[in-house]
Design an enzyme around this catalytic site. Structure first.
Site, PDB file in Angstrom:
ATOM      1  N   TYR A  40      20.377  34.814  34.171  1.00 34.07           N
ATOM      2  CA  TYR A  40      20.088  33.588  34.913  1.00 34.07           C
ATOM      3  C   TYR A  40      20.821  33.572  36.243  1.00 34.07           C
ATOM      4  O   TYR A  40      21.672  34.421  36.531  1.00 34.07           O
ATOM      5  CB  TYR A  40      20.456  32.359  34.079  1.00 34.07           C
ATOM      6  CG  TYR A  40      21.943  32.065  33.981  1.00 34.07           C
ATOM      7  CD1 TYR A  40      22.791  32.862  33.216  1.00 34.07           C
ATOM      8  CD2 TYR A  40      22.506  30.994  34.671  1.00 34.07           C
ATOM      9  CE1 TYR A  40      24.154  32.583  33.136  1.00 34.07           C
ATOM     10  CE2 TYR A  40      23.865  30.712  34.587  1.00 34.07           C
ATOM     11  CZ  TYR A  40      24.681  31.511  33.814  1.00 34.07           C
ATOM     12  OH  TYR A  40      26.027  31.240  33.741  1.00 34.07           O
TER      13      TYR A  40
ATOM     14  N   LYS B 282      25.067  38.283  34.737  1.00 29.82           N
ATOM     15  CA  LYS B 282      24.998  36.831  34.527  1.00 29.82           C
ATOM     16  C   LYS B 282      24.062  36.572  33.346  1.00 29.82           C
ATOM     17  O   LYS B 282      22.900  36.170  33.505  1.00 29.82           O
ATOM     18  CB  LYS B 282      24.529  36.128  35.815  1.00 29.82           C
ATOM     19  CG  LYS B 282      24.934  34.665  35.882  1.00 29.82           C
ATOM     20  CD  LYS B 282      24.915  34.152  37.308  1.00 29.82           C
ATOM     21  CE  LYS B 282      25.074  32.639  37.410  1.00 29.82           C
ATOM     22  NZ  LYS B 282      26.302  32.096  36.851  1.00 29.82           N
TER      23      LYS B 282
ATOM     24  N   GLU C 181      38.720  35.407  35.355  1.00 30.55           N
ATOM     25  CA  GLU C 181      37.999  34.320  36.036  1.00 30.55           C
ATOM     26  C   GLU C 181      38.054  33.094  35.155  1.00 30.55           C
ATOM     27  O   GLU C 181      38.735  33.086  34.127  1.00 30.55           O
ATOM     28  CB  GLU C 181      36.558  34.739  36.330  1.00 30.55           C
ATOM     29  CG  GLU C 181      35.763  35.117  35.083  1.00 30.55           C
ATOM     30  CD  GLU C 181      34.325  35.551  35.363  1.00 30.55           C
ATOM     31  OE1 GLU C 181      33.773  35.193  36.414  1.00 30.55           O
ATOM     32  OE2 GLU C 181      33.744  36.225  34.493  1.00 30.55           O
TER      33      GLU C 181
ATOM     34  N   LEU D 112      32.246  37.926  36.959  1.00 30.19           N
ATOM     35  CA  LEU D 112      31.004  37.753  37.702  1.00 30.19           C
ATOM     36  C   LEU D 112      31.309  37.814  39.203  1.00 30.19           C
ATOM     37  O   LEU D 112      32.249  37.160  39.662  1.00 30.19           O
ATOM     38  CB  LEU D 112      30.383  36.391  37.363  1.00 30.19           C
ATOM     39  CG  LEU D 112      28.980  36.214  37.932  1.00 30.19           C
ATOM     40  CD1 LEU D 112      27.966  36.981  37.077  1.00 30.19           C
ATOM     41  CD2 LEU D 112      28.596  34.751  38.010  1.00 30.19           C
TER      42      LEU D 112
END
Ligand code: PDD
Length: 288
Positions: A33, A149, A181, A205
């Site tokens: 996505y 993702k 992250e 990401l």
């Protein structure tokens, strides 16, 4: 009224959009996505988002069912439908799954992928940002392909919920003593006026907001290093930020219940958020 969404070539009201229960997105979480902000009716950094989409698709061995030009047309129409409904600032969610097939492990070939996109009003981050937010640290329990993702976000949801349970907005993840992250954001720290963020790679990401901040820092003479951040450096930081397409740049002022430095948003954040808002305005005014 039900908002208009895009599904497999058609624009239709959300409450009429249907996918088969054997869709591998539903059965296996087999899909990827993107989340793309829209400011003043314009898609923000679309080229970068579409490039990352291609990388995510390559990572799960799926070909993009639409060209970038087709995506541009589909998303522009989706934005138009929702701008007419009174939302100049939106957050576009798009998802591609491998499609419907008998439940079998391995990756079936030649399925018709399921392509879905919707738009939601963009949440206003400003009020939260000005005061700073609380975050917690948690071990990074996710898989080893965090550069993709992927829609398989159960670990991220569990981690985010742990943060919410403690009155915080995000969980900052630590793997082998290093910051990776947030559950759904990238992390920056500031130490002695230097901006530091972990390097891209499979552990995180490659955030579009992250990359823009690195770009803005270079353009405005702010020292910025893409390198490993240890857990101790996170705790000793002058400033800690979370970045994402929906959060923009959020200063973390409490970490695991303790203040970050003085416990207020720092001067580097003030400077960067101003540069970020200026950049958004320039794009809007430039009509691109
Ligand atoms: N999430 N890291 C993770 C794990 C993310 O899920 C996100 C964004 C980011 C920031 O990337 P970007 O700057 O491109 O938004 C980093 C989106 C917003 C979401 O899942 O809703």
């Amino acid at each position: 009224m039900s908002p208009i969404v895009y599904l497999n070539g058609k624009f239709l009201p959300l409450d009429q959009a249907r996918v088969p229960v054997l869709d591998r997105g539903f059965i296996f979480g087999d899909g990827v996505y993107e989340v793309i902000p829209v400011y003043g009716g314009r898609l923000f950094r679309l080229a970068q988002h579409l490039q990352r989409l291609d990388q995510s698709l390559a990572g799960i061995r799926l070909t993009n069912p639409l060209t970038h030009a087709q995506w541009q047309d589909v998303l522009a129409e989706l934005v138009r439908c929702n701008t007419d409904a009174g939302n100049p600032d939106q957050s576009i969610y798009l998802q591609i799954t491998r499609g419907a097939a008998k439940r079998d492990f391995g990756l079936p070939k030649d399925l018709q992928p399921t392509v879905f996109a919707m738009s939601n009003p963009m949440p206003a981050p400003a009020a939260q940002a000005a005061q700073g937010v609380a975050a917690i640290t948690r071990p990074d329990i996710r898989w080893q392909y965090c550069h993709i993702k992927a829609i398989t976000l159960l670990a991220a949801n569990l981690l985010r919920q742990e943060a919410l349970d403690q009155g915080a907005v995000e969980a900052i993840l630590i793997r082998d003593g290093e910051v990776t992250e947030g559950a759904a954001s990238n992390v920056f720290i500031v130490k002695n006026n230097v901006l530091i963020t972990p390097p891209t790679g499979p552990k995180l990401l490659p955030g579009i907001t992250r990359d823009l901040i690195v770009e803005l820092a270079a353009a405005h003479g702010i020292a910025c290093e893409e390198r490993t951040i240890t857990e101790q450096e996170l705790r000793d930081a002058d400033e800690v930020w979370l970045t994402s397409s929906t959060k923009e740049i959020l200063p973390v002022t409490r970490l695991d219940g303790r203040p970050v430095a003085q416990g207020t948003p720092g001067p580097m954040w003030q400077r960067m958020i101003a540069l970020y808002q200026d950049y958004k305005r320039t794009l809007r005014d430039a009509n691109v």
